[in-house]
Design an enzyme around this catalytic site. Structure first.
Site, PDB file in Angstrom:
ATOM      1  N   CYS A  32      60.529  25.508  53.064  1.00  0.00           N
ATOM      2  CA  CYS A  32      59.476  25.816  54.022  1.00  0.00           C
ATOM      3  C   CYS A  32      58.829  27.143  53.655  1.00  0.00           C
ATOM      4  CB  CYS A  32      60.035  25.881  55.442  1.00  0.00           C
ATOM      5  SG  CYS A  32      61.311  27.151  55.625  1.00  0.00           S
ATOM      6  N   CYS A  35      61.100  30.223  53.226  1.00  0.00           N
ATOM      7  CA  CYS A  35      61.721  30.413  51.918  1.00  0.00           C
ATOM      8  C   CYS A  35      60.783  31.167  50.982  1.00  0.00           C
ATOM      9  CB  CYS A  35      62.085  29.060  51.305  1.00  0.00           C
ATOM     10  SG  CYS A  35      63.304  28.109  52.240  1.00  0.00           S
ATOM     11  N   ASP A  78      21.909  34.795  33.106  1.00  0.00           N
ATOM     12  CA  ASP A  78      21.841  35.668  31.936  1.00  0.00           C
ATOM     13  C   ASP A  78      21.048  34.911  30.862  1.00  0.00           C
ATOM     14  OD1 ASP A  78      22.430  37.831  30.225  1.00  0.00           O
ATOM     15  OD2 ASP A  78      24.097  36.714  29.363  1.00  0.00           O
ATOM     16  N   ASP A 131      27.580  34.736  30.494  1.00  0.00           N
ATOM     17  CA  ASP A 131      28.451  34.378  29.377  1.00  0.00           C
ATOM     18  C   ASP A 131      29.835  35.003  29.476  1.00  0.00           C
ATOM     19  OD1 ASP A 131      28.033  37.003  28.759  1.00  0.00           O
ATOM     20  OD2 ASP A 131      27.048  36.652  26.843  1.00  0.00           O
ATOM     21  N   ASP A 185      28.690  40.485  31.528  1.00  0.00           N
ATOM     22  CA  ASP A 185      28.393  40.184  32.922  1.00  0.00           C
ATOM     23  C   ASP A 185      29.593  40.292  33.852  1.00  0.00           C
ATOM     24  OD1 ASP A 185      25.719  39.468  32.229  1.00  0.00           O
ATOM     25  OD2 ASP A 185      26.475  37.569  31.466  1.00  0.00           O
TER      26      ASP A 185
END
Length: 833
Positions: free
Chosen positions: A105, A108, A518, A714, A718
């Site tokens: 559960c 745990c 881009d 790419d 970025d």
């Protein structure tokens, strides 16, 4: 009555006397190992585990001390053994993907996370209680075996989360679910026949002895249904009440339990009505819905396992010249896959699966990359082209130079990202779970009120009417409405070639109204060619020497522009290479400093005292064009390159604009090439010379104006803006997948998937709304009918199950969204420099 162990729940043998005060209460244990675990948990301040756990730790994992002594984890410290499930990260840490036995559960999972995270060597630990998967990240100077022993200290057994382990777990879950379903289905048919006889006897008259016998046999057949088939409902309901968190198991268990107990009492006293048929039928239909939901979940998980199972166990390695001279025999040898190393040469025959990432050095063939990219059409691969592990060689033999093996391959990176996605829970699912909890509370209140009213109006019907209310209003459909829809959408996106790695992607895709692209490697195909070189005639350089220098500077770069010089080759080696995002690269060759990139970046290599007259050359607009090579004495060469615009870019931009979506192009390149590409694809709003920081500012500006922004780049220059956008997509062609910080990865680099992803996001939102609306409307309509006594329990069970089935089938419509045709081979080629 035999006492049970406080830790594992097993009966305590009479001869055992092991006890201690835990949580200010006297507790008894079946052995000293369980006592040690309990004392360890309390000593670590984690005793809340006992409040939240849903089930006892399995007997085989409760004996923590025995397990710690019997399992030797030191072998797992060996990289040759752990390479399948352990990876290294750039921050100097190691990460292991584990499968944990003994999890029952969320408690745990909570205990493991809390206990392991207290170790100073552990950076992060994340446990998924549903899949039993654990991502463990730790400092590289710590042995993995020492951390794995900590799992056994609290009663859990870690194993490598490789395909064989997860497949075995799924197979076990499937077998157990089928057994429960089979028992309930058999009982439903048998008890149904006895019920027909009882109903007929009630109308035509039946001796009391026969009536009692049919009821007793029905009870005997229905008992395994309650004790075995319906066991998950009772366990879930018990622990839900224990933790004060209502789930749909509560009304289900209450309905089954009340109907069974009342029917047994009626059978013993030979009075009243029996509902054994309703108990069996209700359990069968509910288990059917859950089994279908489980199969959908396994279908999604199998996509991850299928990736790793695609690789062959053996490979044909080409022997080196020295190996061939030492003895006769074939030039190739069959070796285990883990024996293949980088820079080895392998042969892959027609129809074989490529086992590594590499470069084709001999032969030509068509390669099926559909499992990686989602693109059904085979691609041509010949000398100089790269191939990926897991793809299939269709039409001719290939000799491949190995560039990556094992965990370093693109296939492994994709699997790693999918593994991480499985550990994350979208907020939509959490909201649906909370809504279901409130709904269950309302159902219990309404059922109690209905029982009270019918007790005074018509006591004989109070029980079955209450049962019908509990059954017909079970929020199964409400709980399934969101997760099955998200699972189907993620699976469909993966088929189209978009790998979703963050949970919020589908939540935000439906609201995107602005897309930023881009240029290089995104709108263009990154198929860049060098078409002209201008050499500074006042310097002693030639075309070849300039290309050699540029190739040395770009030898370790994965930017699309670097491929131009890599293809031409170099015999030089550069040191102290530094890459400046959006500007260029610098390094030293034989002690001489060079810069390669934009004019403004590269000219900084020249002497600042202005002694070089070459700095005064080329004062016109040509400075902003192409790629420049400088050293401290001035400019050396001017490289002019061209790129091809992706064939699908213009139609995709047109489709986005026609749907009212804003489109913008942001590029760090110069004005002229950016304008050329913008005009070619139909983007009116574009900006050139934009740094990564400026891109992020632009995204923030748009978001402040109320836009939801999708960034497509790419994955190289970025990274900042990919992290800042509401949703980000990174092209996979120009970067290492394992380093991508984007929310999703466009595996096939097909921009049409961008349009389809927005459509799937909207479609998924509509499906979820339909499912939720249906689930709520069904309960609102069914509740008054059941409360009025117009719906018997068996019809309530059928209605509830059909409601869940409708939700699941509605979600599976997402699997057929966006049938993408294959792209043609032509592309418009324009000069971008």
């Amino acid at each position: 009555m035999t006492a049970s162990c406080y830790q594992c729940g097993l009966p305590i043998p009479p001869a055992i006397d092991v006890s201690a005060t835990i949580n200010n209460q006297p507790r008894e244990f079946c052995c000293t190992a369980c006592l040690a675990v309990a004392e360890l948990i309390e000593g670590a301040g984690l005793d809340n585990f006992y409040r939240y756990r849903k089930d006892f730790v399995a007997p085989e994992t409760s004996q923590a001390a025995d397990a710690a002594n019997s399992v030797d984890y030191t072998a797992w410290d060996n990289p040759e053994i752990n390479h399948e499930f352990v990876t290294s990260s750039d921050d100097g840490c190691q990460q292991a993907n584990l499968y944990i036995e003994g999890i029952h559960c969320a408690a745990c999972a909570w205990l493991i996370e809390e206990y392991l995270s207290r170790d100073e060597a552990v950076e992060t630990v994340s446990v998924n209680s549903a899949t039993h998967r654990c991502l463990l990240k730790w400092k590289d100077n710590t042995r993995l075996s020492s951390l794995l022993k900590k799992f056994t200290e609290i009663g859990y057994q870690p194993k490598p989360a490789i395909a064989t382990e997860t497949v075995k777990a799924a197979q076990h879950e499937n077998r157990l679910a089928l057994m429960r379903l089979g028992v309930a289905g058999f009982a439903m048919v048998q008890v149904g026949m006895f019920a027909v006889a009882l109903y007929a006897g009630a109308l035509q008259g039946m001796d009391a002895e026969w009536q009692w016998l049919l009821r007793a046999v029905s009870a005997a057949v229905a008992t395994p249904v309650v004790l075995f088939s319906a066991r998950p409902f009772f366990i879930g309901a018990f622990h839900a009440l224990k933790t004060r968190h209502l789930t749909m198991d509560v009304p289900v268990a209450l309905a089954i339990g009340l109907a069974y107990v009342a029917s047994c009492w009626a059978t013993i006293t030979n009075s009243g009505e029996v509902y054994f048929d309703s108990v069996s039928m209700f359990t069968f239909f509910l288990l059917s819905g859950r089994y279908l939901e489980m199969r959908v979940r396994h279908r999604n998980e199998s996509a991850v396992n299928q990736l790793s199972s695609m690789l062959p166990h053996y490979a044909q390695r080409i022997k080196s010249d020295s190996e061939q001279s030492e003895g006769a025999g074939s030039a190739t040898e069959t070796v285990m896959l883990h024996q293949i190393a980088v820079n080895d040469y392998i042969h892959v025959k027609e129809g074989g699966t490529i086992p590594v990432d590499g470069e084709v050095i001999e032969g030509a063939s068509h390669v099926d990359e559909s499992m990686l990219t989602g693109e059904a059409q085979a691609v041509t691969r010949s000398i100089g082209d790269n191939v990926a592990a897991g793809t299939i060689n269709l039409s001719g033999g290939l000799v491949i130079k190995v560039t990556a093996v094992g965990r370093a391959t693109r296939l492994s990176a994709i699997q790693h990202l999918m593994d991480e996605a499985l550990h994350q829970k979208p907020s939509q699912v959490s909201q649906a779970d909370r809504l279901a909890g409130y709904f269950v509370a309302a159902v219990l209140v309404v059922a109690s009120a209905v029982a009270l009213v019918w007790y005074f109006v018509h006591p004989a019907d109070a029980l079955w009417v209450t049962l019908s209310v509990l059954v017909v209003t079970c929020p199964c459909a409400l709980s399934l409405a969101t997760p099955v829809s998200l699972t189907a959408a993620i699976h469909r996106l993966r088929q189209l070639g978009l790998l979703v790695t963050k949970p919020h992607v589908l939540e935000n895709l439906a609201y995107i109204d602005y897309v930023i692209f881009d240029k290089t490697g995104t709108l263009t195909a990154a198929d860049i060619t060098l078409h002209a070189i201008e050499i500074n005639q006042s310097r002693h350089f030639t075309n070849d020497s300039a290309v050699e220098i540029a190739g040395a500077l770009e030898q370790h770069s994965s930017h699309p522009l670097a491929a131009v010089f890599k293809k031409l080759g170099t015999t030089l080696s550069a040191d102290n290479i530094q890459t400046v995002l959006g500007a260029g690269v610098q390094g030293s060759i034989d002690g001489q400093e060079y810069r390669l990139g934009s004019w403004l970046f590269a000219k900084k290599a020249a002497a600042s005292d202005g002694t070089s007259s070459s700095l005064d050359l080329l004062e016109d607009d040509s400075r902003s064009q192409g790629i420049w090579l400088f050293d401290q004495h001035g400019w050396i060469a001017h490289f002019l390159v061209s790129d091809s615009v992706r064939a699908e870019a213009a139609p995709v931009v047109s489709a986005l604009k026609s749907h009212g979506t804003g489109v913008e192009l942001l590029s760090g390149d110069h004005q002229t090439p950016v304008k050329v590409v913008a005009d070619a694809v139909g983007i009116d709003n574009y900006r050139s010379g934009v740094s990564p920081e400026d891109k992020l500012k632009r995204v923030s500006q748009l978001q402040s104006l109320g836009h939801r922004v999708l960034m497509v780049g790419d994955g190289l220059n970025d990274l900042p803006v990919l992290s800042g956008a509401d949703v980000s997509m990174a092209m996979s062609s120009a970067t290492d997948l394992a380093q991508i910080q984007a929310d999703s990865v466009l595996l096939n680099n097909d921009l049409r998937v961008v349009e389809h992803a927005l459509g799937i996001g909207e479609y998924c939102r509509r499906i979820i709304r339909q499912n939720l609306s249906w689930a709520v409307a069904y309960n609102i309509l069914a509740l008054p009918l059941a409360a009025a006594g117009l719906v018997p329990p068996y019809l309530a069970a059928i209605g509830m199950s059909l409601s869940s089935l409708l939700v699941i089938l509605n979600a599976t419509r997402l699997y057929g969204f966006a049938k993408t045709p294959s792209l043609g081979q032509t592309a418009e080629c324009v000069s971008t420099r």
